[in-house]
Design a protein around this motif. Structure first.
Motif, PDB file in Angstrom:
ATOM      1  N   LEU A 125       0.832  -1.205   0.000  1.00  0.00           N
ATOM      2  CA  LEU A 125       0.000   0.000   0.000  1.00  0.00           C
ATOM      3  C   LEU A 125       0.866   1.254   0.000  1.00  0.00           C
ATOM      4  O   LEU A 125       0.589   2.216  -0.733  1.00  0.00           O
ATOM      5  CB  LEU A 125      -0.929  -0.002   1.214  1.00  0.00           C
ATOM      6  N   PHE A 126       1.905   1.253   0.828  1.00  0.00           N
ATOM      7  CA  PHE A 126       2.828   2.386   0.819  1.00  0.00           C
ATOM      8  C   PHE A 126       3.477   2.521  -0.555  1.00  0.00           C
ATOM      9  O   PHE A 126       3.608   3.634  -1.092  1.00  0.00           O
ATOM     10  CB  PHE A 126       3.907   2.190   1.889  1.00  0.00           C
ATOM     11  N   GLY A 127       3.892   1.403  -1.130  1.00  0.00           N
ATOM     12  CA  GLY A 127       4.536   1.433  -2.440  1.00  0.00           C
ATOM     13  C   GLY A 127       3.601   1.895  -3.544  1.00  0.00           C
ATOM     14  O   GLY A 127       4.006   2.651  -4.442  1.00  0.00           O
ATOM     15  N   LEU A 128       2.342   1.448  -3.502  1.00  0.00           N
ATOM     16  CA  LEU A 128       1.376   1.870  -4.516  1.00  0.00           C
ATOM     17  C   LEU A 128       1.105   3.368  -4.434  1.00  0.00           C
ATOM     18  O   LEU A 128       1.016   4.053  -5.472  1.00  0.00           O
ATOM     19  CB  LEU A 128       0.071   1.087  -4.339  1.00  0.00           C
ATOM     20  N   CYS A 129       0.971   3.873  -3.214  1.00  0.00           N
ATOM     21  CA  CYS A 129       0.728   5.315  -3.057  1.00  0.00           C
ATOM     22  C   CYS A 129       1.911   6.126  -3.583  1.00  0.00           C
ATOM     23  O   CYS A 129       1.727   7.129  -4.307  1.00  0.00           O
ATOM     24  CB  CYS A 129       0.480   5.640  -1.586  1.00  0.00           C
TER      25      CYS A 129
ATOM     26  N   ILE B 130       3.398  -1.565 -11.123  1.00  0.00           N
ATOM     27  CA  ILE B 130       3.336  -2.973 -11.519  1.00  0.00           C
ATOM     28  C   ILE B 130       4.075  -3.853 -10.509  1.00  0.00           C
ATOM     29  O   ILE B 130       3.597  -4.930 -10.133  1.00  0.00           O
ATOM     30  CB  ILE B 130       3.929  -3.146 -12.932  1.00  0.00           C
ATOM     31  N   ALA B 131       5.236  -3.415 -10.018  1.00  0.00           N
ATOM     32  CA  ALA B 131       6.013  -4.219  -9.071  1.00  0.00           C
ATOM     33  C   ALA B 131       5.245  -4.440  -7.773  1.00  0.00           C
ATOM     34  O   ALA B 131       5.228  -5.560  -7.228  1.00  0.00           O
ATOM     35  CB  ALA B 131       7.355  -3.544  -8.794  1.00  0.00           C
ATOM     36  N   ASN B 132       4.589  -3.427  -7.255  1.00  0.00           N
ATOM     37  CA  ASN B 132       3.828  -3.584  -6.012  1.00  0.00           C
ATOM     38  C   ASN B 132       2.567  -4.410  -6.224  1.00  0.00           C
ATOM     39  O   ASN B 132       2.144  -5.132  -5.321  1.00  0.00           O
ATOM     40  CB  ASN B 132       3.470  -2.208  -5.443  1.00  0.00           C
ATOM     41  N   ALA B 133       1.969  -4.305  -7.416  1.00  0.00           N
ATOM     42  CA  ALA B 133       0.810  -5.152  -7.707  1.00  0.00           C
ATOM     43  C   ALA B 133       1.224  -6.612  -7.804  1.00  0.00           C
ATOM     44  O   ALA B 133       0.511  -7.511  -7.337  1.00  0.00           O
ATOM     45  CB  ALA B 133       0.140  -4.698  -8.998  1.00  0.00           C
ATOM     46  N   LEU B 134       2.394  -6.884  -8.392  1.00  0.00           N
ATOM     47  CA  LEU B 134       2.884  -8.262  -8.467  1.00  0.00           C
ATOM     48  C   LEU B 134       3.137  -8.839  -7.076  1.00  0.00           C
ATOM     49  O   LEU B 134       2.873 -10.020  -6.822  1.00  0.00           O
ATOM     50  CB  LEU B 134       4.176  -8.315  -9.287  1.00  0.00           C
ATOM     51  N   SER B 135       3.662  -8.014  -6.175  1.00  0.00           N
ATOM     52  CA  SER B 135       3.940  -8.507  -4.824  1.00  0.00           C
ATOM     53  C   SER B 135       2.676  -8.872  -4.071  1.00  0.00           C
ATOM     54  O   SER B 135       2.742  -9.577  -3.057  1.00  0.00           O
ATOM     55  CB  SER B 135       4.722  -7.452  -4.036  1.00  0.00           C
ATOM     56  N   LEU B 136       1.523  -8.414  -4.527  1.00  0.00           N
ATOM     57  CA  LEU B 136       0.253  -8.722  -3.872  1.00  0.00           C
ATOM     58  C   LEU B 136      -0.407  -9.984  -4.417  1.00  0.00           C
ATOM     59  O   LEU B 136      -1.487 -10.361  -3.943  1.00  0.00           O
ATOM     60  CB  LEU B 136      -0.719  -7.541  -4.013  1.00  0.00           C
ATOM     61  N   LEU B 137       0.192 -10.627  -5.411  1.00  0.00           N
ATOM     62  CA  LEU B 137      -0.367 -11.885  -5.904  1.00  0.00           C
ATOM     63  C   LEU B 137      -0.214 -12.976  -4.834  1.00  0.00           C
ATOM     64  O   LEU B 137       0.828 -13.065  -4.178  1.00  0.00           O
ATOM     65  CB  LEU B 137       0.340 -12.313  -7.191  1.00  0.00           C
ATOM     66  N   PRO B 138      -1.241 -13.805  -4.646  1.00  0.00           N
ATOM     67  CA  PRO B 138      -1.228 -14.798  -3.546  1.00  0.00           C
ATOM     68  C   PRO B 138      -0.341 -15.999  -3.834  1.00  0.00           C
ATOM     69  O   PRO B 138      -0.816 -17.106  -4.116  1.00  0.00           O
ATOM     70  CB  PRO B 138      -2.699 -15.203  -3.448  1.00  0.00           C
ATOM     71  N   ILE B 139       0.977 -15.797  -3.751  1.00  0.00           N
ATOM     72  CA  ILE B 139       1.932 -16.860  -4.078  1.00  0.00           C
ATOM     73  C   ILE B 139       2.964 -16.962  -2.968  1.00  0.00           C
ATOM     74  O   ILE B 139       3.586 -15.954  -2.600  1.00  0.00           O
ATOM     75  CB  ILE B 139       2.638 -16.588  -5.422  1.00  0.00           C
TER      76      ILE B 139
ATOM     77  N   GLY C 271     -10.636  -4.658  -1.712  1.00  0.00           N
ATOM     78  CA  GLY C 271     -10.302  -3.456  -2.479  1.00  0.00           C
ATOM     79  C   GLY C 271      -8.928  -3.530  -3.110  1.00  0.00           C
ATOM     80  O   GLY C 271      -8.735  -3.150  -4.276  1.00  0.00           O
ATOM     81  N   VAL C 272      -7.955  -4.043  -2.362  1.00  0.00           N
ATOM     82  CA  VAL C 272      -6.599  -4.184  -2.905  1.00  0.00           C
ATOM     83  C   VAL C 272      -6.584  -5.193  -4.046  1.00  0.00           C
ATOM     84  O   VAL C 272      -5.870  -5.017  -5.042  1.00  0.00           O
ATOM     85  CB  VAL C 272      -5.627  -4.591  -1.783  1.00  0.00           C
ATOM     86  N   ALA C 273      -7.375  -6.252  -3.923  1.00  0.00           N
ATOM     87  CA  ALA C 273      -7.442  -7.247  -4.999  1.00  0.00           C
ATOM     88  C   ALA C 273      -7.960  -6.620  -6.295  1.00  0.00           C
ATOM     89  O   ALA C 273      -7.467  -6.936  -7.394  1.00  0.00           O
ATOM     90  CB  ALA C 273      -8.329  -8.409  -4.570  1.00  0.00           C
ATOM     91  N   LEU C 274      -8.923  -5.721  -6.195  1.00  0.00           N
ATOM     92  CA  LEU C 274      -9.425  -5.041  -7.397  1.00  0.00           C
ATOM     93  C   LEU C 274      -8.348  -4.168  -8.024  1.00  0.00           C
ATOM     94  O   LEU C 274      -8.215  -4.097  -9.268  1.00  0.00           O
ATOM     95  CB  LEU C 274     -10.655  -4.199  -7.036  1.00  0.00           C
ATOM     96  N   ILE C 275      -7.551  -3.494  -7.203  1.00  0.00           N
ATOM     97  CA  ILE C 275      -6.457  -2.668  -7.731  1.00  0.00           C
ATOM     98  C   ILE C 275      -5.435  -3.538  -8.456  1.00  0.00           C
ATOM     99  O   ILE C 275      -4.910  -3.173  -9.518  1.00  0.00           O
ATOM    100  CB  ILE C 275      -5.803  -1.876  -6.582  1.00  0.00           C
ATOM    101  N   VAL C 276      -5.140  -4.711  -7.877  1.00  0.00           N
ATOM    102  CA  VAL C 276      -4.186  -5.620  -8.510  1.00  0.00           C
ATOM    103  C   VAL C 276      -4.698  -6.066  -9.877  1.00  0.00           C
ATOM    104  O   VAL C 276      -3.937  -6.099 -10.861  1.00  0.00           O
ATOM    105  CB  VAL C 276      -3.934  -6.835  -7.598  1.00  0.00           C
ATOM    106  N   VAL C 277      -5.974  -6.407  -9.959  1.00  0.00           N
ATOM    107  CA  VAL C 277      -6.540  -6.851 -11.239  1.00  0.00           C
ATOM    108  C   VAL C 277      -6.466  -5.737 -12.280  1.00  0.00           C
ATOM    109  O   VAL C 277      -6.081  -5.958 -13.439  1.00  0.00           O
ATOM    110  CB  VAL C 277      -7.989  -7.330 -11.036  1.00  0.00           C
ATOM    111  N   LEU C 278      -6.813  -4.502 -11.876  1.00  0.00           N
ATOM    112  CA  LEU C 278      -6.752  -3.384 -12.813  1.00  0.00           C
ATOM    113  C   LEU C 278      -5.319  -3.091 -13.252  1.00  0.00           C
ATOM    114  O   LEU C 278      -5.066  -2.746 -14.410  1.00  0.00           O
ATOM    115  CB  LEU C 278      -7.355  -2.135 -12.165  1.00  0.00           C
ATOM    116  N   THR C 279      -4.380  -3.258 -12.340  1.00  0.00           N
ATOM    117  CA  THR C 279      -2.991  -2.930 -12.656  1.00  0.00           C
ATOM    118  C   THR C 279      -2.366  -3.953 -13.594  1.00  0.00           C
ATOM    119  O   THR C 279      -1.628  -3.594 -14.523  1.00  0.00           O
ATOM    120  CB  THR C 279      -2.164  -2.835 -11.371  1.00  0.00           C
ATOM    121  N   LEU C 280      -2.625  -5.230 -13.373  1.00  0.00           N
ATOM    122  CA  LEU C 280      -1.955  -6.286 -14.124  1.00  0.00           C
ATOM    123  C   LEU C 280      -2.728  -6.727 -15.371  1.00  0.00           C
ATOM    124  O   LEU C 280      -2.226  -7.545 -16.135  1.00  0.00           O
ATOM    125  CB  LEU C 280      -1.716  -7.499 -13.217  1.00  0.00           C
ATOM    126  N   THR C 281      -3.908  -6.197 -15.581  1.00  0.00           N
ATOM    127  CA  THR C 281      -4.646  -6.502 -16.806  1.00  0.00           C
ATOM    128  C   THR C 281      -4.131  -5.618 -17.936  1.00  0.00           C
ATOM    129  O   THR C 281      -4.063  -4.391 -17.782  1.00  0.00           O
ATOM    130  CB  THR C 281      -6.150  -6.262 -16.612  1.00  0.00           C
TER     131      THR C 281
END
Length: 747
Positions: free
Chosen positions: A550-554, A628-637, A715-725
């Protein structure tokens, strides 16, 4: 006998009334008799029975009458008055001799007296039997706790264990008095903590059949040898066994160790030591040899499958040093009990590297504190004052073993258990790995920053056409131009790590120094920040995992917006010195590309040529890459930030399913046109090799997340989807329609 015709019906009615009133006999016992019962209730059922029951066999009618229930005494007086109306009202009774089970002589003067005596004797026997059964029920109730709703799953497990014991060989014993509880208790095993001499830690509590029974079947030739058609299954099963068991099996056939699974299985089959399994088991193994400590080894492959399942849910650091059995003995005797955690089994369930203890928490919850946190606090206090202080770590988690078929059919959820591991579960990494990878990551930032000017023809021509005298000045200019981009990329990652640090300090758990991971597309893929000590609960793990991204995305969005504004209002001569980025990369994110297309205008990304270059300020490039890097770090892996959030949100078991689905989608997107610049595919490969293990267990993983954190995760999951699509040209119009009303509303 003038009253004989009347006495018969009266006696019959009397017998019915007496049978009905004897059920309430205990309710009308004199206080002294009840006092005797309570006084001797804690000394065993036999002693209580001697105090209460023995007086019933006396023939003194005055004592007998005082022991009769009220309605029985009244009915007796009525019968005697009807039989002899002129006699004295004081009952004389009918003399009865003391009798045993064989019967006794009964003196009667008439047929009516005989019937009354028989009725009295029947009543006394019924009352004695009723009281005996009541005492037995009291004994049972004193030692039994009525289960509440939380214990039903525990009772189901006990029922399954009893069903398995039904098929076990019966133990022949000498004649035992059926009425003596002392003799029966002597036949039961004593209540003792687990002993190292009784059972090996790797086998304790895991086999589902009696080992001696199976070995005897093999020795008697009742179990068939394993067929050649199951040879590969045997090899696959052997590879899942713990290394210690594999080595022992290999040594039993004269081999050095169990490294070569195929060779060991071939030798076992050649020496006829592999047999068909029973029930759900695939097969059984038994080995004999004089060069190993255990001459007979029985391996239940269900145990190996359970170990494999547990190893997928818990990281390898929980198994780097096994827990000693004396620590478990001390834990049972000094820590666990009715004021902390009451174990349901006398022996813990052995898993790789530690133990599971099933039971029930006995700690009362406090207002504002979760039940699991209260239990861990109580356990820590007793552990600190015990002999195992600093030697073990106790976590309260959901049962990581696979559910049985009965539990699946009954839809029983995962039950809480205590996980016992060694005190040190911090990640072990070679000394040179972290500095080496971090150095490569920093070098990747420099290369990315310099490489972004490779698409700027003016800068490239200036450097290439410079003479020997002016080359140094041209390189200094290139260096100065690339510094803002390099520092911006590094700044976003530092802000990301700052979010992690704030939560770790707030919740008082230790983290390691971050390791910067290089990236081919944006300089940095992110950073690996290890957790060295367990967070107190999954809420703390969630906060730690989500704070960094969240800090990184902001920070990324702020830099992206600032860079685009500076690009728009920059004069044309300054724009000629900006780094260039291909349109193909900017289209890889619907959120980032949409913001760029909207602020720059004129459909800059709507180009038929994906290799077309767009000049952007270094802040904008760094912001886009950080997004993109912060969105990738939020993938559930694995143990990425997204993997930690997945464990907090879904639990360990289901999070592995989510991880598999995420990796599958990344690979599909990489191979089927959803990832033209291979950002997702490269990240999937990175996670599969270096981030696949789960995070270390929290101290309390039983209590769930609150609704606020749940909505934040969604909410964060929606941001990840929008970012990586990826962004297609067909999306530009719809995106502009959405953003324009938002801007008008803000203005």
């Amino acid at each position: 006998m003038p009253h004989l015709n009347v006495i018969g019906p009266v006696v019959a009615v009397g017998l019915i009334l007496m049978a009905a009133t004897t059920r309430g006999a205990l309710a009308f016992h004199p206080p002294a008799r009840l006092a005797n019962l309570h006084h001797h209730g804690h000394k065993g059922a036999n002693q209580a029975r001697r105090v209460v029951v023995m007086p019933l066999s006396k023939s003194n009618e005055s004592d007998e009458g005082s022991r009769l229930p009220f309605f029985a005494r009244a009915l007796q007086k009525l019968r005697k008055k009807d039989d002899n109306p002129d006699a004295d009202p004081t009952p004389t009774g009918v003399p009865l001799e003391n009798s045993d089970s064989k019967g006794g002589n009964i003196e009667v003067d008439s047929e009516s007296a005989f019937l009354r005596a028989l009725a009295d004797r029947t009543r006394l026997e019924a009352e004695k039997m009723d009281l005996t059964l009541t005492l037995a029920k009291i004994d049972r109730i004193e030692g039994t706790k009525i289960p509440d709703e939380d214990e039903r799953s525990n009772l189901l497990r006990e029922a399954q264990s009893l069903m398995r014991k039904i098929t076990a060989p019966k133990v022949e014993s000498s004649s035992v008095d059926s009425t003596s509880k002392d003799n029966i208790s002597n036949e039961l095993p004593p209540d003792e903590p687990p002993s190292s001499q009784d059972e090996s830690p790797t086998m304790s509590g895991n086999t589902q059949k009696d080992e001696k029974n199976i070995v005897q079947q093999i020795l008697d030739g009742d179990k068939p040898l394993l067929g050649d058609d199951k040879r590969q299954d045997a090899i696959d099963g052997f590879t899942k066994l713990p290394q210690q068991i594999k080595d022992m099996m290999a040594k039993s056939v004269g081999m050095k160790d169990g490294t070569n699974a195929t060779a060991v299985i071939e030798q076992l089959m050649a020496e006829k030591m592999l047999f068909e399994g029973d029930g759900d088991e695939k097969f059984s193994m038994i080995a004999k040899g004089g060069d190993i400590d255990n001459l007979d080894i029985f391996v239940d492959l269900n145990f190996a499958e359970i170990n494999s399942f547990v190893e997928n849910l818990l990281p390898e650091v929980t198994r780097k040093k096994p827990v000693k059995e004396e620590y478990i003995d001390a834990l049972y005797s000094e820590v666990l009990g009715k004021d902390t955690f009451n174990p349901r089994e006398r022996k813990p369930f052995a898993i790789p590297g530690g133990y599971l203890i099933r039971g029930e928490s006995k700690v009362r919850s406090k207002e504002g504190i979760d039940d699991g946190d209260c239990l861990i606090e109580a356990l820590d206090k007793k552990i600190d004052a015990s002999s195992v202080a600093g030697k073990i770590k106790v976590c309260y988690i959901l049962d990581p073993t696979p559910p049985s078929g009965e539990e699946i059919m009954a839809e029983i959820d995962e039950t809480p258990v205590l996980l016992i591991t060694n005190a040190d579960t911090s990640p072990d990494t070679p000394v040179w790995v972290k500095p080496g990878v971090t150095f490569i990551g920093l070098a990747s930032i420099v290369i990315f920053s310099l490489g972004s000017f490779a698409f700027n023809d003016d800068i490239v021509n200036s450097v290439s056409s410079a003479s020997a005298d002016s080359l140094d000045s041209s390189l200094d200019m290139l260096y100065d131009l690339s510094l803002p981009l390099a520092f911006s990329v590094l700044f976003i990652q530092i802000i990301h790590e700052l979010g992690h640090l704030i939560v770790s300090v707030k919740d008082r758990f230790q983290i390691g120094f971050p390791t910067f991971v290089p990236s081919l597309q944006f300089g940095l893929t992110g950073a690996i920040t290890p957790i060295k000590s367990s967070p107190k609960n999954i809420k703390s793990l969630f906060d730690f995992a989500i704070a960094g991204p969240l800090f990184g995305l902001c920070a990324s969005i702020i830099l992206l917006y600032m860079g685009l504004e500076m690009t728009v209002f920059m004069d044309s001569s300054a724009q000629q010195q900006l780094p260039s980025v291909p349109v193909e990369i900017l289209r890889s994110s619907a959120l980032g590309g949409g913001i760029i297309d909207y602020l720059l205008g004129d459909g800059v990304l709507n180009s038929p040529d994906p290799s077309q270059l767009i000049k952007l300020h270094p802040y904008a490039i760094a912001g886009f890459g950080g997004l993109i890097a912060n969105a990738l770090s939020l993938l559930p892996i694995g143990n990425t930030d997204g993997g930690r959030i997945s464990i907090s949100f879904f639990g360990r078991s289901f999070s592995r399913v989510v991880q598999g689905a995420a990796l599958f989608l990344l690979v599909v997107a990489g191979f089927f046109g959803g990832d033209d610049v291979n950002i997702l595919l490269c990240y999937a490969v990175f996670c599969q090799f270096w981030q696949k293990e789960a995070e270390i267990p929290c101290r309390n993983e039983v209590d769930e997340l609150d609704s606020v954190r749940g909505f934040v995760a969604i909410g964060v999951a929606l941001i990840v989807v929008l970012t990586l699509t990826p962004l297609d040209s067909s999306h530009f119009m719809s995106l502009s329609i959405v953003i324009t009303p938002i801007e008008e509303f803000v203005v």
